[in-house]
Write a protein that holds these residues in place. Sequence first.
Motif, short mmCIF file in Angstrom:
data_model
loop_
_atom_site.label_atom_id
_atom_site.label_comp_id
_atom_site.label_asym_id
_atom_site.label_seq_id
_atom_site.Cartn_x
_atom_site.Cartn_y
_atom_site.Cartn_z
N VAL A 75 0.88 -1.18 0.00
CA VAL A 75 0.00 0.00 0.00
C VAL A 75 0.92 1.22 0.00
CG1 VAL A 75 -1.87 1.24 1.10
CG2 VAL A 75 -1.80 -1.25 1.25
N TRP A 76 0.89 1.94 -1.10
CA TRP A 76 1.77 3.10 -1.26
C TRP A 76 1.12 4.36 -0.67
CZ3 TRP A 76 6.36 2.44 -4.12
CH2 TRP A 76 6.43 1.35 -5.00
N GLY A 77 1.92 5.18 0.01
CA GLY A 77 1.51 6.55 0.26
C GLY A 77 0.96 6.88 1.62
N ASN A 78 -0.14 7.62 1.58
CA ASN A 78 -0.72 8.23 2.78
C ASN A 78 -1.80 7.31 3.35
OD1 ASN A 78 -1.21 10.19 4.71
ND2 ASN A 78 -2.23 11.62 3.32
N HIS A 79 -1.94 7.28 4.67
CA HIS A 79 -3.08 6.59 5.30
C HIS A 79 -4.29 7.50 5.15
CE1 HIS A 79 -5.58 4.30 7.95
NE2 HIS A 79 -5.74 5.33 8.76
N SER A 80 -4.86 7.47 3.98
CA SER A 80 -6.00 8.33 3.64
C SER A 80 -6.62 7.74 2.39
CB SER A 80 -5.53 9.76 3.35
OG SER A 80 -5.22 9.89 1.98
N PRO A 81 -7.77 8.25 1.95
CA PRO A 81 -8.38 7.63 0.75
C PRO A 81 -7.52 7.72 -0.51
CG PRO A 81 -10.00 8.91 1.96
CD PRO A 81 -8.66 9.20 2.60
N THR A 82 -6.44 8.52 -0.51
CA THR A 82 -5.57 8.56 -1.70
C THR A 82 -4.56 7.41 -1.73
OG1 THR A 82 -3.85 9.93 -0.69
CG2 THR A 82 -5.67 11.10 -1.79
N MET A 83 -4.49 6.63 -0.68
CA MET A 83 -3.50 5.53 -0.65
C MET A 83 -3.68 4.64 -1.89
SD MET A 83 -5.19 2.85 2.06
CE MET A 83 -5.92 4.01 3.18
N TYR A 84 -2.60 3.97 -2.27
CA TYR A 84 -2.68 3.12 -3.46
C TYR A 84 -2.35 1.66 -3.11
CZ TYR A 84 -1.28 1.04 -7.92
OH TYR A 84 -1.13 0.19 -9.00
N PRO A 85 -3.40 0.85 -2.88
CA PRO A 85 -3.15 -0.58 -2.68
C PRO A 85 -2.81 -1.21 -4.03
CG PRO A 85 -5.46 0.01 -2.18
CD PRO A 85 -4.84 1.20 -2.80
N ASP A 86 -1.68 -1.89 -4.08
CA ASP A 86 -1.11 -2.33 -5.35
C ASP A 86 -0.86 -3.84 -5.29
OD1 ASP A 86 0.48 -2.78 -7.56
OD2 ASP A 86 2.10 -1.42 -6.95
N TYR A 87 -1.64 -4.59 -6.05
CA TYR A 87 -1.50 -6.05 -5.97
C TYR A 87 -0.89 -6.64 -7.23
CZ TYR A 87 -5.51 -7.25 -8.98
OH TYR A 87 -6.35 -7.41 -10.05
N ARG A 88 -0.19 -5.80 -8.01
CA ARG A 88 0.36 -6.27 -9.28
C ARG A 88 1.37 -7.40 -9.09
NH1 ARG A 88 3.41 -1.89 -11.55
NH2 ARG A 88 3.60 -1.25 -9.38
N PHE A 89 2.05 -7.40 -7.94
CA PHE A 89 3.09 -8.43 -7.73
C PHE A 89 2.68 -9.45 -6.68
CE2 PHE A 89 4.90 -4.44 -9.16
CZ PHE A 89 5.42 -4.86 -10.38
N ALA A 90 1.40 -9.38 -6.26
CA ALA A 90 0.95 -10.29 -5.21
C ALA A 90 0.84 -11.71 -5.76
CB ALA A 90 -0.39 -9.83 -4.65
N THR A 91 1.26 -12.65 -4.92
CA THR A 91 1.15 -14.07 -5.28
C THR A 91 0.55 -14.84 -4.11
OG1 THR A 91 3.36 -14.54 -4.39
CG2 THR A 91 3.23 -14.04 -6.75
N ALA A 92 -0.01 -16.01 -4.41
CA ALA A 92 -0.40 -16.95 -3.36
C ALA A 92 0.08 -18.31 -3.82
CB ALA A 92 -1.91 -16.95 -3.16
N LYS A 93 0.94 -18.91 -3.02
CA LYS A 93 1.56 -20.20 -3.38
C LYS A 93 2.14 -20.14 -4.80
CE LYS A 93 -0.67 -23.17 -0.14
NZ LYS A 93 -1.67 -24.11 0.23
N GLY A 94 2.80 -19.03 -5.09
CA GLY A 94 3.50 -18.91 -6.36
C GLY A 94 2.63 -18.46 -7.54
N VAL A 95 1.31 -18.38 -7.34
CA VAL A 95 0.42 -17.96 -8.45
C VAL A 95 0.25 -16.45 -8.40
CG1 VAL A 95 -1.93 -18.13 -9.39
CG2 VAL A 95 -0.83 -20.14 -8.38
#
Length: 328
Positions: A185-205
């Motif tokens: 989650v990039w940035g400010n603890h506010s509604p402008t924050m950017y949750p970024d799951y482009r590199f998220a994996t689960a068990k390698g997927v």
Amino acid sequence: MKTPVRVAVTGAAGQIGYALLFRIASGEMLGKEQPVILQLLELPIDKAQAALKGVIMELEDCAFPLLADVVGTDDPEVAFKDADIALLVGARPRGPGMERKDLLLENAKIFTAQGAALNKVASRDVKVLVVGNPANTNAYIAMKSAPDLNPRNFTAMLRLDHNRALSQLATKAGVAVGDIEGLIVWGNHSPTMYPDYRFATAKGVNLKDKVNDADWNANTFIPQVGKRGAAIIEARGLSSAASAANAAIDHIHDWVLGSNGKWVTMGVPSDGSYGIPEGVIFGFAVTTENGEYTLVKDIEVDDFSQKAIDKTLAELEEERSGVAHLLS
Ligand code: NAD
Ligand code: LMR
């Protein structure tokens, strides 16, 4: 028996404090072998001090084997004396219809004074987590008010946002929350924050490939994580407390005991990475080991992400200029 760790908590009689202290004292934050001394700060008003007294009575009644001592005070210099860890929770919380920046100036004064008190009496290695909102800018103010302490020791809480994003992503992708790695989650603890799951994996997927839904990302995931705090205020009539306390425990637990190679989000002073000006307290992906955090570098930033990062940075810069006069 290990030497007790001194943990200062401000706003200790508030709702987050009530959800936090008993878990710290039972060993969930620093481990089941680590004794703690709680140094609790509340406002110098009768009602707050009476509530604090009641909380301390309940702590005593739990007979926690790891709780070596409890100090209750209205003096920051007593609360922060030799503190190894300082959880700065006490602040005025947001009510329905208020944005976090409405609280900026009101809370800035608190964090100037508390930064100065930490500078004077805390351990030189104190690890500071600011929870009170606006958390990033409050952490910045405390850091700037403590010139003798290492700026790296001042952090802001974005772990609740990280946990919220994990939970929503797990549901959408149909994977176990504990299997997800590589979320930011990039940035400010506010509604402008950017949750970024482009590199998220689960068990390698890779979960971006698995979910494959740009519309969900832009129109559901990002706004829902960003506005979750407001949704909880709307539903409860009070801001989140148990989940905030849980995130504070996760943040300090991982900072002290390590994240085992996993990325976690911490609000930390920028070292200039990703074009974020040095010193701005920004949510970054970090790994933690041996009581230190390391920024994850070289994450690819595409156009969509760059715009989102620019937006949350612009808000933080605005908050910073709004309090500049208090820091000169
Ligand atoms: P609360 O009002 O229940 O408790 C705050 C407590 O702080 C009160 O007991 C108050 O007396 C005390 N306090 C106020 N000023 C103080 C000071 N200068 N010194 C010591 N104590 C002081 O609020 P809460 O629900 O516990 O929330 C606390 C803060 O945490 C708020 O700012 C809230 O917005 C913020 N918050 C942040 C996150 C996050 O993810 N970063 C999440 C939830 C809440
Ligand atoms: C939250 O995210 O739950 C807190 O920051 C409370 C708020 O003001 O949104």
